[in-house]
Structure formats: structure tokens, C-alpha cells
Scaffold this motif. Structure first.
Motif, PDB file in Angstrom:
ATOM      1  N   GLY A   3       0.798  -1.217   0.000  1.00 26.37           N
ATOM      2  CA  GLY A   3       0.000   0.000   0.000  1.00 26.37           C
ATOM      3  C   GLY A   3       0.830   1.265   0.000  1.00 26.37           C
ATOM      4  O   GLY A   3       0.304   2.356  -0.234  1.00 26.37           O
ATOM      5  N   SER A  22       2.509   4.645  -6.301  1.00 25.01           N
ATOM      6  CA  SER A  22       2.269   3.503  -5.422  1.00 25.01           C
ATOM      7  C   SER A  22       2.968   2.275  -5.984  1.00 25.01           C
ATOM      8  O   SER A  22       3.035   2.079  -7.195  1.00 25.01           O
ATOM      9  CB  SER A  22       0.773   3.221  -5.297  1.00 25.01           C
ATOM     10  N   HIS A  68      -1.814   1.453   4.537  1.00 27.33           N
ATOM     11  CA  HIS A  68      -1.556   0.018   4.571  1.00 27.33           C
ATOM     12  C   HIS A  68      -2.377  -0.597   5.692  1.00 27.33           C
ATOM     13  O   HIS A  68      -2.923   0.107   6.548  1.00 27.33           O
ATOM     14  CB  HIS A  68      -0.063  -0.285   4.753  1.00 27.33           C
ATOM     15  N   PHE A  80     -12.027  -2.431  -0.290  1.00 26.92           N
ATOM     16  CA  PHE A  80     -11.200  -1.523  -1.080  1.00 26.92           C
ATOM     17  C   PHE A  80     -12.086  -0.805  -2.093  1.00 26.92           C
ATOM     18  O   PHE A  80     -12.745  -1.456  -2.910  1.00 26.92           O
ATOM     19  CB  PHE A  80     -10.104  -2.280  -1.827  1.00 26.92           C
ATOM     20  N   PRO A  89      -2.128   0.659  -5.213  1.00 27.64           N
ATOM     21  CA  PRO A  89      -1.776   0.177  -3.876  1.00 27.64           C
ATOM     22  C   PRO A  89      -2.578  -1.050  -3.472  1.00 27.64           C
ATOM     23  O   PRO A  89      -2.089  -1.907  -2.727  1.00 27.64           O
ATOM     24  CB  PRO A  89      -2.089   1.368  -2.960  1.00 27.64           C
ATOM     25  N   PHE A  90      -3.802  -1.168  -3.992  1.00 27.41           N
ATOM     26  CA  PHE A  90      -4.621  -2.336  -3.683  1.00 27.41           C
ATOM     27  C   PHE A  90      -4.052  -3.604  -4.322  1.00 27.41           C
ATOM     28  O   PHE A  90      -4.190  -4.698  -3.772  1.00 27.41           O
ATOM     29  CB  PHE A  90      -6.064  -2.114  -4.137  1.00 27.41           C
ATOM     30  N   MET A  93      -1.546  -4.898  -1.928  1.00 25.63           N
ATOM     31  CA  MET A  93      -2.201  -5.533  -0.786  1.00 25.63           C
ATOM     32  C   MET A  93      -2.797  -6.887  -1.159  1.00 25.63           C
ATOM     33  O   MET A  93      -2.673  -7.866  -0.410  1.00 25.63           O
ATOM     34  CB  MET A  93      -3.304  -4.613  -0.249  1.00 25.63           C
ATOM     35  N   TYR A 172     -10.997   1.331   2.613  1.00 22.74           N
ATOM     36  CA  TYR A 172      -9.828   2.029   2.076  1.00 22.74           C
ATOM     37  C   TYR A 172     -10.246   2.677   0.756  1.00 22.74           C
ATOM     38  O   TYR A 172     -10.875   2.027  -0.082  1.00 22.74           O
ATOM     39  CB  TYR A 172      -8.687   1.063   1.789  1.00 22.74           C
ATOM     40  N   CYS A 174      -8.917   4.883  -2.678  1.00 24.24           N
ATOM     41  CA  CYS A 174      -7.830   5.444  -3.482  1.00 24.24           C
ATOM     42  C   CYS A 174      -8.328   5.634  -4.911  1.00 24.24           C
ATOM     43  O   CYS A 174      -8.872   4.709  -5.521  1.00 24.24           O
ATOM     44  CB  CYS A 174      -6.604   4.533  -3.470  1.00 24.24           C
ATOM     45  N   GLU A 200      -5.968   7.352   0.578  1.00 24.00           N
ATOM     46  CA  GLU A 200      -4.656   7.637   0.007  1.00 24.00           C
ATOM     47  C   GLU A 200      -4.841   8.639  -1.111  1.00 24.00           C
ATOM     48  O   GLU A 200      -5.644   8.427  -2.022  1.00 24.00           O
ATOM     49  CB  GLU A 200      -4.027   6.366  -0.520  1.00 24.00           C
TER      50      GLU A 200
END
Length: 201
Positions: A3, A22, A68, A80, A89-90, A93, A172, A174, A200
Motif C-alpha cells: 500500500g 504507489s 496500509h 477496497f 496500492p490495492f 495488498m 480504504y 484510493c 490515500e
């Protein structure tokens, strides 16, 4: 940590500048995967996609950022909410969760303008199909006649219809800048506490 991002430094036509990207690969690799989306008139993206070749040396910071998973505070039920290139970033993860068999339940809602805009579409579809603890939903805002999946935006109605209950889950977010107030308002309307929302930029 999955992340996080690095700040990449480049020199283009004598101008030294930087951009945050990212990391889309899982932690522990001998390299970082950075996913660069071409931006119309983009100064750095065009340079990276058209001007950089194998063997070139680039400078970056180390991984940074707080976007994260924190097991003690975030729990194991994660949602997400991704938009466009905010998927990167996902990906880190999700890849880590699979590679390390982490005890997480993850549901990805990924919004794109049209099906051609879905980054990592094939890999994400496979992750959702092959792992019982991962659900993947693509949401298209401008579908063509051939699209048979979810249509619209990641609003309160969409989140509620796809997820059902939101209690006990950490969200989360983004994506593009306009996505944050939109999704945060939707989560607020669904009664998700602010402490259960991570974002993010």
C-alpha cells in the motif's frame, strides 16, 4: 509495506522533478513494480513510458505512507474502493494477501469509466475467482452495450447493494481527487465510523 509508495525523481529536458507512485508489487520482491498511467500532456508519465529504457538508472525515495493494513486497528474484514489508477496500492495488498495466505476477507469495488480502462482486469478477475476470501466487483460509469456487469458510481446505494452490511469492516479509498468526498459521504450515510475509513491521495 503493501500500500505504500515511492517518490520517483526524474530529469526531463533539464528540469528535475518528482512524482509519487504507489508500489503495485507485493513486499519482499527484489524490485518494485510501478504502474504508470499515461496522462494526456503528462510531463513525467510520457517520459517514463516513452523515454526510459532498460538499463537506465532512476532515483527514488524508500517506501513511505500510511495507506496500509494495520491488523490491530483495521481488523480482518476489508473493503477496497478504487477508482482508475487508484487500483495500484490495492494490487500490492491483494498480491501480498494471496502470497502470504493472510487471514483477511477482502472485497474490492473498482470503478472505471469503461471496460477498457480497467487496469489489471485479468489478474483481478482471477484473484476473485480463485480465492474464496477475495471478492472483486468492477463498476463501469459509461458502459457500452456489451457490458453486463455493474453500472454507475461507487455511491451509498451501490456499496449497500454489493456489500450488504458494512459493520465491522474497514474501508480504504484510493482514486481521483473527486472520488474522496463522494465516497466518504456515501460511507457516512451508511453509518461507517470515520475511524474505519482510510484514504490515500
Amino acid at each position: 509495506r503493501a500500500g505504500q509508495y515511492v517518490n520517483l525523481f526524474v530529469e526531463v529536458d533539464g528540469v528535475r522533478t518528482s512524482r509519487p507512485y504507489s508500489i503495485s508489487s507485493a513486499p519482499g520482491k527484489p524490485h518494485y513494480d510501478l504502474t504508470v498511467r499515461r496522462k494526456e500532456g503528462g510531463f513525467v508519465s510520457s517520459f517514463l513510458l516513452d523515454g526510459v529504457k532498460e538499463g537506465d538508472v532512476l532515483e527514488s525515495t524508500g517506501p513511505a505512507g500510511y495507506f496500509h493494513h494495520e491488523p490491530l486497528t483495521d481488523g480482518s474484514e476489508l473493503v477496497f474502493l478504487a477508482g482508475g489508477s487508484g487500483i495500484t496500492p490495492f494490487m500490492s495488498m491483494l498480491r501480498e494477501a494471496v502470497e502470504r495466505s493472510l487471514p483477511l476477507r477482502i472485497h474490492l469495488l473498482y470503478g472505471s469509466r469503461d471496460p477498457e480502462d480497467i487496469i489489471f482486469r485479468r489478474e483481478l478477475a482471477l484473484l476473485g475467482a480463485e480465492h474464496e476470501n477475495i471478492d472483486v466487483d468492477f463498476i463501469i460509469s459509461e458502459p457500452d452495450a456489451d457490458w453486463g456487469g455493474l453500472c454507475g458510481f461507487i455511491d451509498a446505494e451501490m456499496i449497500s447493494n454489493v456489500l450488504g452490511e458494512t459493520e465491522g469492516r474497514t474501508f480504504y479509498i484510493c482514486g481521483p481527487a473527486e472520488m474522496y468526498p463522494f465516497c466518504e459521504a456515501a460511507l457516512g450515510a451508511l453509518g461507517v465510523p470515520p475511524l474505519r475509513v482510510k484514504r490515500e491521495a
